[in-house]
Design a protein around this motif. Structure first.
Motif, PDB file in Angstrom:
ATOM      1  N   CYS A  77       0.849  -1.197   0.000  1.00  0.00           N
ATOM      2  CA  CYS A  77       0.000   0.000   0.000  1.00  0.00           C
ATOM      3  C   CYS A  77       0.881   1.242   0.000  1.00  0.00           C
ATOM      4  O   CYS A  77       1.713   1.429   0.888  1.00  0.00           O
ATOM      5  N   ASP A  78       0.716   2.085  -1.003  1.00  0.00           N
ATOM      6  CA  ASP A  78       1.465   3.333  -1.068  1.00  0.00           C
ATOM      7  C   ASP A  78       1.160   4.185   0.160  1.00  0.00           C
ATOM      8  O   ASP A  78       0.005   4.348   0.550  1.00  0.00           O
ATOM      9  N   LEU A  79       2.204   4.747   0.781  1.00  0.00           N
ATOM     10  CA  LEU A  79       2.007   5.495   2.018  1.00  0.00           C
ATOM     11  C   LEU A  79       1.128   6.724   1.823  1.00  0.00           C
ATOM     12  O   LEU A  79       0.416   7.131   2.752  1.00  0.00           O
ATOM     13  N   LEU A  80       1.134   7.322   0.641  1.00  0.00           N
ATOM     14  CA  LEU A  80       0.277   8.480   0.404  1.00  0.00           C
ATOM     15  C   LEU A  80      -1.187   8.071   0.415  1.00  0.00           C
ATOM     16  O   LEU A  80      -2.038   8.771   0.983  1.00  0.00           O
ATOM     17  N   HIS A  81      -1.514   6.935  -0.189  1.00  0.00           N
ATOM     18  CA  HIS A  81      -2.896   6.444  -0.164  1.00  0.00           C
ATOM     19  C   HIS A  81      -3.322   6.142   1.273  1.00  0.00           C
ATOM     20  O   HIS A  81      -4.446   6.436   1.678  1.00  0.00           O
ATOM     21  N   GLU A  82      -2.434   5.519   2.044  1.00  0.00           N
ATOM     22  CA  GLU A  82      -2.753   5.222   3.432  1.00  0.00           C
ATOM     23  C   GLU A  82      -2.988   6.504   4.223  1.00  0.00           C
ATOM     24  O   GLU A  82      -3.953   6.616   4.982  1.00  0.00           O
ATOM     25  N   ALA A  83      -2.118   7.492   4.045  1.00  0.00           N
ATOM     26  CA  ALA A  83      -2.225   8.740   4.809  1.00  0.00           C
ATOM     27  C   ALA A  83      -3.519   9.480   4.517  1.00  0.00           C
ATOM     28  O   ALA A  83      -4.199   9.975   5.436  1.00  0.00           O
ATOM     29  N   LEU A  84      -3.877   9.563   3.252  1.00  0.00           N
ATOM     30  CA  LEU A  84      -5.074  10.321   2.881  1.00  0.00           C
ATOM     31  C   LEU A  84      -6.358   9.624   3.296  1.00  0.00           C
ATOM     32  O   LEU A  84      -7.411  10.264   3.400  1.00  0.00           O
ATOM     33  N   ALA A  85      -6.296   8.327   3.560  1.00  0.00           N
ATOM     34  CA  ALA A  85      -7.493   7.610   4.009  1.00  0.00           C
ATOM     35  C   ALA A  85      -7.965   8.129   5.364  1.00  0.00           C
ATOM     36  O   ALA A  85      -9.169   8.076   5.674  1.00  0.00           O
ATOM     37  N   TYR A  86      -7.058   8.639   6.179  1.00  0.00           N
ATOM     38  CA  TYR A  86      -7.446   9.169   7.489  1.00  0.00           C
ATOM     39  C   TYR A  86      -8.326  10.415   7.366  1.00  0.00           C
ATOM     40  O   TYR A  86      -9.000  10.797   8.321  1.00  0.00           O
ATOM     41  N   GLN A  87      -8.299  11.050   6.223  1.00  0.00           N
ATOM     42  CA  GLN A  87      -9.034  12.298   6.049  1.00  0.00           C
ATOM     43  C   GLN A  87     -10.459  12.090   5.553  1.00  0.00           C
ATOM     44  O   GLN A  87     -11.195  13.051   5.341  1.00  0.00           O
ATOM     45  N   ASP A  88     -10.861  10.862   5.371  1.00  0.00           N
ATOM     46  CA  ASP A  88     -12.219  10.554   4.902  1.00  0.00           C
ATOM     47  C   ASP A  88     -13.183  10.565   6.087  1.00  0.00           C
ATOM     48  O   ASP A  88     -13.743   9.536   6.468  1.00  0.00           O
ATOM     49  N   ILE A  89     -13.412  11.739   6.665  1.00  0.00           N
ATOM     50  CA  ILE A  89     -14.222  11.816   7.883  1.00  0.00           C
ATOM     51  C   ILE A  89     -15.712  11.685   7.597  1.00  0.00           C
ATOM     52  O   ILE A  89     -16.479  11.271   8.476  1.00  0.00           O
TER      53      ILE A  89
END
Length: 351
Positions: free
Chosen positions: A248-260
């Motif tokens: 899993c690309d770290l950018l994809h993982e990081a941005l998933a946290y912003q799906d509030i």
């Protein structure tokens, strides 16, 4: 209890188109045992952010073991799905993901993909199936799925939520500074991690010494290192090398946290679901990532959130699946045992 030896098959599924573009691929594994009951339950699992479908193998194996001790409550099979930008799906979709904006693989898209699977011939006897989610954030997936299922009013439906990260918009706003601070911290921490290692041993040693991985059950951590990484070729000028990186690309993982928004939508659907379906919740006792007001929100009877049961696993936090898979499996098995006891022989069970 030692888990049964699981057998598995890997599948790659097409998913529905999105915004006029071809759908991504979804990878899944079907798990079963040599003694699986052909009339038993079918479990469907989805993982959380940064994980992959195999992360629940330890817990799943123990669930199979518990259920195979029960003459009237056996598991036939379990299907575990990768988020479309996680695990093996991330590797297969690598080229297609480059054509999208980073983070543009929503929970709703994954939900539609799993819903498409449920309507496929692979689920030949849906009346014997039970849907399961493996760790906190993916409960949002389950509730995104809820809108896709034509049998949502089935009176035999039962729901299990494991450390759910669900909250109302009002509670989020009342804790806005805290929530946004944690979201930014999670995003930054993910992006600061190195994404390339020279060897598998180097990658394993890096994660083994850092939170939250340092607190994981050792067998779960071994599964993470075995299936969470892959080898890639790199080139620096004329020099070619083989490196090890997360699937899993770290950018994809990081941005998933912003799906509030998914948190809010999930809570709204959970509130409606409580009125018609028994909902069972398993929490950890350590509020490391999910504060106590998340649990209070999920059990607020005055707002119609009345779970059928609430269990708390001692010594576990939000990473309940990775930290205490045996205790989690025992808690889930109590609910599985009740399915055959309280329901007719042909039911659809979802988590």
């Amino acid at each position: 209890m030692s888990p049964l030896q699981l057998r598995s098959e890997l599948f790659v599924f097409d998913t529905p188109p999105l915004h006029g573009l071809p759908g991504l691929k979804m990878t899944a594994k079907r798990y079963y045992t040599s003694s699986s009951d052909p009339q038993g339950l079918t479990l469907l699992f989805a993982h959380g952010i940064g994980a992959r479908q195999s992360i629940g193998n330890r817990c799943l194996g123990i669930c199979f073991s518990h259920q195979n001790l029960q003459q009237q409550s056996c598991i036939r099979e379990a299907w575990c799905f990768d988020w479309l930008n996680h695990g093996d799906a991330a590797v297969i979709n690598k080229t297609a993901l480059k054509r999208r904006s980073a983070g543009d693989v929503s929970i709703a898209e994954w939900a539609a993909a799993i819903a498409s699977f449920v309507k496929s011939p692979f689920l030949r006897e849906p009346q014997t199936s039970w849907f399961g989610a493996l760790s906190g954030f993916q409960c949002d997936v389950k509730y995104s799925l809820h809108a896709h299922f034509p049998c949502a009013t089935n009176p035999s439906l039962q729901v299990f939520l494991l450390e759910p990260s669900m909250l109302t918009r009002e509670l989020w706003m009342s804790h806005l500074v805290e929530r946004e601070t944690l979201m930014r911290r999670s995003t930054r921490a993910t992006l600061r991690r190195p994404d390339m290692f020279d060897t598998w041993e180097e990658a394993s040693n890096y994660y083994r010494k850092r939170k939250p991985w340092a607190g994981w059950n050792h067998e779960v951590f071994d599964i993470f290192t075995q299936y969470g990484f892959h080898s890639v070729g790199t080139q620096d000028g004329s020099k070619k090398e083989t490196k090890v990186t997360l699937k899993c690309d770290l950018l994809h993982e990081a941005l998933a946290y912003q799906d509030i928004e998914s948190h809010f939508e999930a809570t709204d659907q959970y509130t409606r679901l409580c009125c018609v379906v028994p909902v069972h919740i398993v929490f950890g006792t350590i509020p490391d990532y999910i504060p106590s007001y998340f649990q209070d929100c999920m059990t607020d009877v005055s707002q119609g959130r009345s779970p059928a049961s609430v269990k708390r696993v001692p010594g576990a936090g939000h990473g309940i699946l990775q930290q205490t898979p045996e205790a989690l499996a025992r808690a889930v098995s109590v609910g599985l045992n009740s399915i055959m006891r309280d329901s007719a022989s042909h039911l659809l069970h979802r988590l």
